[in-house]
Design an enzyme around this catalytic site. Structure first.
Site, short mmCIF file in Angstrom:
data_model
loop_
_atom_site.label_atom_id
_atom_site.label_comp_id
_atom_site.label_asym_id
_atom_site.label_seq_id
_atom_site.Cartn_x
_atom_site.Cartn_y
_atom_site.Cartn_z
N ASN A 198 -27.30 -26.42 92.69
CA ASN A 198 -27.94 -25.07 93.01
C ASN A 198 -27.34 -24.47 94.35
OD1 ASN A 198 -29.99 -25.52 91.03
ND2 ASN A 198 -31.58 -26.55 92.46
N VAL A 233 -35.03 -23.69 82.24
CA VAL A 233 -35.86 -22.64 81.84
C VAL A 233 -35.28 -21.28 81.41
CG1 VAL A 233 -37.82 -23.55 83.33
CG2 VAL A 233 -36.19 -21.77 84.44
N THR A 282 -35.32 -33.59 92.71
CA THR A 282 -34.12 -34.11 91.94
C THR A 282 -34.06 -35.43 92.23
OG1 THR A 282 -32.82 -32.11 91.65
CG2 THR A 282 -31.81 -33.77 91.16
N LYS A 314 -29.43 -29.22 96.31
CA LYS A 314 -28.57 -30.11 95.51
C LYS A 314 -27.31 -29.27 95.33
CE LYS A 314 -30.78 -29.41 91.08
NZ LYS A 314 -31.11 -29.94 89.83
N ASP A 367 -31.90 -20.58 92.10
CA ASP A 367 -32.83 -21.15 91.41
C ASP A 367 -33.75 -21.51 92.43
OD1 ASP A 367 -33.75 -22.67 89.45
OD2 ASP A 367 -32.41 -24.49 89.45
N GLN A 415 -26.89 -22.56 81.37
CA GLN A 415 -28.36 -23.03 80.79
C GLN A 415 -29.10 -23.80 81.65
OE1 GLN A 415 -28.36 -23.10 76.65
NE2 GLN A 415 -30.46 -23.86 76.67
N ASP A 437 -35.70 -27.86 96.30
CA ASP A 437 -34.56 -28.53 95.34
C ASP A 437 -33.13 -28.28 95.43
OD1 ASP A 437 -33.90 -29.68 92.67
OD2 ASP A 437 -33.96 -27.72 91.64
N1 LIG Z 1 -25.89 -15.70 90.34
C1 LIG Z 1 -25.16 -16.65 89.31
N2 LIG Z 1 -23.91 -16.71 89.52
C2 LIG Z 1 -23.08 -17.39 88.74
N3 LIG Z 1 -23.71 -18.47 88.04
C3 LIG Z 1 -24.87 -18.69 87.98
C4 LIG Z 1 -25.82 -17.67 88.81
N4 LIG Z 1 -27.11 -18.21 88.57
C5 LIG Z 1 -26.98 -19.14 87.73
N5 LIG Z 1 -25.68 -19.47 87.49
C6 LIG Z 1 -25.30 -20.54 86.40
O1 LIG Z 1 -26.39 -20.73 85.74
C7 LIG Z 1 -26.90 -22.18 85.74
C8 LIG Z 1 -28.43 -22.14 85.52
O2 LIG Z 1 -28.99 -21.29 86.19
P1 LIG Z 1 -30.16 -21.76 87.25
O3 LIG Z 1 -29.88 -22.98 87.87
O4 LIG Z 1 -30.64 -20.71 87.95
O5 LIG Z 1 -31.28 -21.88 85.94
P2 LIG Z 1 -32.58 -23.09 85.75
O6 LIG Z 1 -32.96 -22.68 84.43
O7 LIG Z 1 -33.34 -22.80 86.80
O8 LIG Z 1 -31.70 -24.04 85.91
P3 LIG Z 1 -32.17 -25.68 86.53
O9 LIG Z 1 -32.52 -26.35 85.36
O10 LIG Z 1 -30.91 -25.83 87.21
O11 LIG Z 1 -32.95 -25.34 87.49
C9 LIG Z 1 -26.32 -22.66 87.16
O12 LIG Z 1 -26.41 -23.92 87.33
C10 LIG Z 1 -25.44 -21.89 87.32
O13 LIG Z 1 -24.21 -22.60 86.85
#
Ligand SMILES: Nc1ncnc2c1ncn2[C@@H]1O[C@H](COP(=O)(O)OP(=O)(O)OP(=O)(O)O)[C@@H](O)[C@H]1O
Length: 833
Positions: free
Chosen positions: A566, A447, A620, A563, A579, A444, A561
């Site tokens: 991501n 967003v 970050t 890191k 991301d 999670q 971003d």
């Molecule tokens: N394609 C994927 N395959 C496996 N895990 C994923 C994938 N996309 C996202 N995740 C998992 O879900 C988490 C959250 O996804 P993401 O970072 O895209 O969401 P975000 O809401 O943009 O979060 P952040 O606040 O980190 O930017 C990731 O850190 C990862 O652990």
């Protein structure tokens, strides 16, 4: 509301188990509801300007930069320290690795919280700990009244935006947004913040960091109080000669061409707080902000900082997420649908209630997405609408069961995206939520929630990112989603995660992506000894990241971003960038100047964003480039800075400029030269590369001349076969652990008669079945009308198959024994010969 227990949170990610605190990306914090309710404001005193001491070793330019920075910080502080409620902080988990990451501070308690008391009373006891000011470098030393000498700064919204709340990383500062007030005073003024979470960290991945621990706001008036109290404590220089109108001015660099008006939120805040009626009615936009009391008169001596925390727990970012309210309401995809809605709106009003729940709770059970709740608005298919408008997604059998009375938004490919270069890569969407079955939550983010799902028809596994529309609208993240979709859809690169489908329902937006079973590279790093890897392995990942950034820059995107969190790991162990919601497209860049790289294989990627500067505060904490902190705008060179930090972190298990708090970290970034731990010897070339990437002067930074080509030519990468990256054996291979979940073997349904792990698995699955109360309708002008529902025309779908024994569950990372002899050009041909 979906809540995860600590244990479940641990299990929610591949590789979970190692303690971690994720880092938060700054601009993502912007929209978080983190402002605490202001009870009574007792910190009205306006401080005299604080002299800005020179920091030894600073040149004039440094000093100027510091002045600017100080101005930014000062404003932030003034925005933040403005109430005198009570707020205690609790470290989410004492078990977090504090040596590397300072645990985020999370407010606890149910009283109207304010960070101030804890700031002034930093000696919390027991569980309730207050923010400690470690007493290191204080940026306040450099605070000074906003200078009108620098018109750019005077106008720059960046002057308002920094602070921290403990980010995921470093204080793992789940850097929380301070300016969600801003959002609440936009066109949705009056939004009722039901169950609003303050200090809502975006860090679901941090066990014990749960949102359920956070205080909730239930008082609609709070939004106003927050902003009002906030404003009251803004100390403004009334004689700066600028006018409120100047606040509206924006340099072109403030506005990215992918529609993100970077600083919109800030402007909206000031507009919305009705400046004229405020005590400091002469406030003039980016006016001078003098230092402000931190809410306690005893702190009025700004020279004494023992109890002060300049960025207590809020990042007031600048990175506005959304476009301003359209001057003319945008219509739903179909005017007929729209009128059908307005006439069927159960409120009887053509204008839906502006009330938008702060959280719509759990994303829909995918199977039930089309039937949940009793929305006040129904999209009724007009006779002229094609069948697809009723949710019949092509000829897939899964869609046949869709009821006619559904709430899907007409699946359509927006003209905007059709016209893009990738337009013919996609076709009309072939799936909907009902096409998938949830397996588990992968993560999670700030967003979205990301679920591992199985496509029922094909049995393939995907990562489905689900956004709650109302939440996104309220937090002004709509444009971010559109950007993310656009970048994912545009990209076609082995190191960038593939987007397979995107679609929406009335309440949710979905991005269906390739599932990276290796999870976050961050996790992999955490499992290594000293959380670091060898120089050779670091070279591998750095080269893949460089290739991915090169590709993105070629498309005109600045990633912003980078890191380890991501960077996802493909099953093969290769990296996949994900991301993109902080990325920006430099499509207003100056016309590219043709330059020929000295080597034919080297493309000058810098030209694709030449002349583009953006001024938002994104990134970050520990990865933020100096120019971003200074607020003078930044370019694609920020990505090369972050690459330098990444390489350093891979090698040493920590980032080079991390301080005890955000304040100190930023000071270090601005001031300190990178140093290398003595105990860990790295090659001369490696040091040189890191130093050059971490040049504080972006125009001298490696990559500033010809972009990626500069980096690829560096001696550190001499042996890298750039064309064969994908064929190299990665250092670490993700594997399902013995005790990992294999959902394929678990019974479905609510069979509770299972062992503990099974019970957790079943519970996870069950909780996705929870229904979402559909309290409110969405605004009639559909902010998601540019969201394109589309499916990738799949010729070669390499997604993992459900039931493939090692494709999901708890992951470990196994060193690749073949690697040492496999990663040479010669090895590649030998191997395949
Ligand atoms: N394609 C994927 N395959 C496996 N895990 C994923 C994938 N996309 C996202 N995740 C998992 O879900 C988490 C959250 O996804 P993401 O970072 O895209 O969401 P975000 O809401 O943009 O979060 P952040 O606040 O980190 O930017 C990731 O850190 C990862 O652990």
């Amino acid at each position: 509301m979906l809540k995860m227990t600590e244990e479940e949170s641990q299990r929610a990610r591949p590789g979970a188990g190692s303690e971690r605190v994720r880092s938060v990306s700054f601009s993502k914090l912007l929209s978080k509801k983190s402002w605490t309710k202001r009870s009574t404001s007792n910190s009205k005193e306006i401080q005299a300007p604080v002299p800005v001491p020179m920091v030894s070793g600073m040149g004039k330019e440094d000093q100027q930069n510091n002045d600017k920075t100080a101005g930014r910080f000062s404003k932030l502080r003034s925005m933040f320290h403005n109430s005198a409620g009570t707020l205690d902080y609790e470290h989410p988990s004492d078990s977090h690795n504090k040596s590397r990451y300072v645990s985020p501070m999370t407010p606890v308690g149910t009283t109207k919280p304010s960070p101030v008391s804890s700031l002034n009373n930093p000696t919390g006891t027991g569980k309730q700990k207050t923010l400690q000011n470690p007493g290191h470098v204080h940026i306040e030393k450099h605070y000074h009244p906003y200078s009108t000498e620098d018109p750019k700064m005077a106008m720059s919204p960046s002057g308002f935006d920094v602070d921290e709340a403990g980010s995921k990383r470093s204080s793992s500062k789940s850097v929380i947004v301070g300016n969600n007030t801003l959002q609440d005073y936009d066109n949705y003024t009056g939004v009722e913040g039901k169950n609003r979470t303050y200090f809502k960290t975006s860090n679901s991945s941090s066990p014990g960091f749960g949102r359920d621990k956070l205080p909730q706001q239930t008082d609609q008036q709070d939004d106003f109080n927050n902003a009002a109290a906030l404003f009251e404590h803004l100390s403004v220089n009334q004689n700066n000669g600028s006018t409120p109108g100047s606040f509206e001015q924006r340099t072109p660099s403030n506005m990215s061409l992918n529609g993100i008006k970077e600083n919109e939120e800030l402007d909206q805040f000031y507009n919305a707080t009705d400046l004229a009626d405020r005590p400091h009615s002469s406030f003039s936009g980016r006016a001078q902000v003098n230092t402000v009391s931190l809410g306690d008169t005893s702190t009025s001596n700004m020279g004494s900082h023992e109890n002060l925390q300049p960025f207590p727990s809020i990042i007031v970012g600048i990175d506005g997420d959304d476009s301003p309210p359209p001057s003319e309401p945008r219509q739903f995809p179909s005017r007929e649908i729209h009128s059908a809605y307005t006439s069927n709106n159960s409120t009887g009003s053509a204008t839906p209630s502006p009330n938008i729940p702060s959280s719509a709770g759990t994303p829909l059970s995918l199977d039930k997405a089309q039937t949940l709740g009793t929305p006040k608005r129904k999209l009724v298919r007009a006779a002229s609408e094609p069948e697809s408008a009723t949710g019949n997604f092509g000829n897939r059998s899964t869609s046949a069961s869709l009821p006619k009375s559904h709430y899907f938004i007409e699946p359509k490919r927006s003209q905007r995206l059709r016209n893009k270069s990738f337009g013919n890569k996609f076709e009309d969407v072939k799936v909907g939520p009902q096409s998938f079955e949830k397996i588990r939550m992968l993560g999670q983010g700030d967003v979205g929630k990301v679920f591992l799902v199985r496509e029922k028809e094909t049995n393939r596994l995907y990562a489905l990112k689900v956004f709650t529309k109302r939440e996104m609208i309220k937090r002004k993240k709509v444009q971010r989603i559109l950007t993310e979709q656009e970048i994912l859809a545009t990209s076609n690169h082995p190191f960038v995660v593939t987007l397979y489908h995107s679609f929406q329902t009335e309440d949710y937006v979905y991005l269906c992506m390739e599932y990276c079973m290796g999870g976050e590279f961050f996790r992999a790093l955490q499992t290594r000894k000293a959380k670091s890897i060898s120089e050779d392995d670091a070279r591998f990942y750095a080269s893949e990241v460089t290739a991915a950034l090169e590709y993105l820059h070629l498309l005109g995107f600045i990633y912003r971003d980078l890191k380890p969190e991501n960077i996802l790991l493909h099953k093969s162990g290769h990296i996949m960038l994900s991301d993109f919601d902080l990325s920006v497209q430099a499509n207003d860049a100056a016309k590219p100047v043709k330059r020929v790289a000295t080597q034919s294989s080297m493309v000058d990627t810098k030209v694709f964003s030449e002349g583009f500067r953006t001024n938002s505060f994104v990134g970050t904490e520990e990865y933020i480039a100096p120019e971003v902190i200074r607020g003078n705008g930044h370019t694609a060179a920020v990505d090369w800075w972050t690459l330098g930090i990444l390489i350093y972190e891979m090698l040493f298990g920590c980032t080079p400029f991390k301080g005890e708090n955000t304040n100190e970290t930023f000071c270090n970034i601005l001031k300190n030269e990178v140093t290398f731990p003595e105990h860990h010897e790295i090659s001369r070339h490696c040091k040189d590369l890191i130093r050059k990437l971490l040049s504080k002067n972006e125009s001298k930074r490696l990559g500033s001349k010809m972009g990626a080509a500069d980096i690829k030519r560096h001696p550190f990468f001499k042996k890298v076969q750039w064309s064969f990256l994908r064929n190299q054996d990665p250092p670490l291979i993700p594997k399902l652990t013995d005790d990992g979940f294999d959902f394929a073997t678990y019974p479905s349904g609510k069979d509770k008669n299972k062992d503990r792990d099974t019970a957790v698995a079943v519970r996870e699955r069950d909780m996705f079945e929870e229904e979402v109360e559909n309290e409110e309708g969405l605004p009639s002008d559909d902010p998601f009308c540019d969201f394109s529902s589309m499916s990738l025309m799949q010729t070669d779908n390499s997604s993992l198959i459900y039931g493939d024994n090692n494709s999901y569950g708890k992951i470990s990372y196994t060193p690749n024994a073949n690697r040492s002899r496999s990663n040479s050009h010669r090895g590649f041909f030998t191997k395949r010969g």
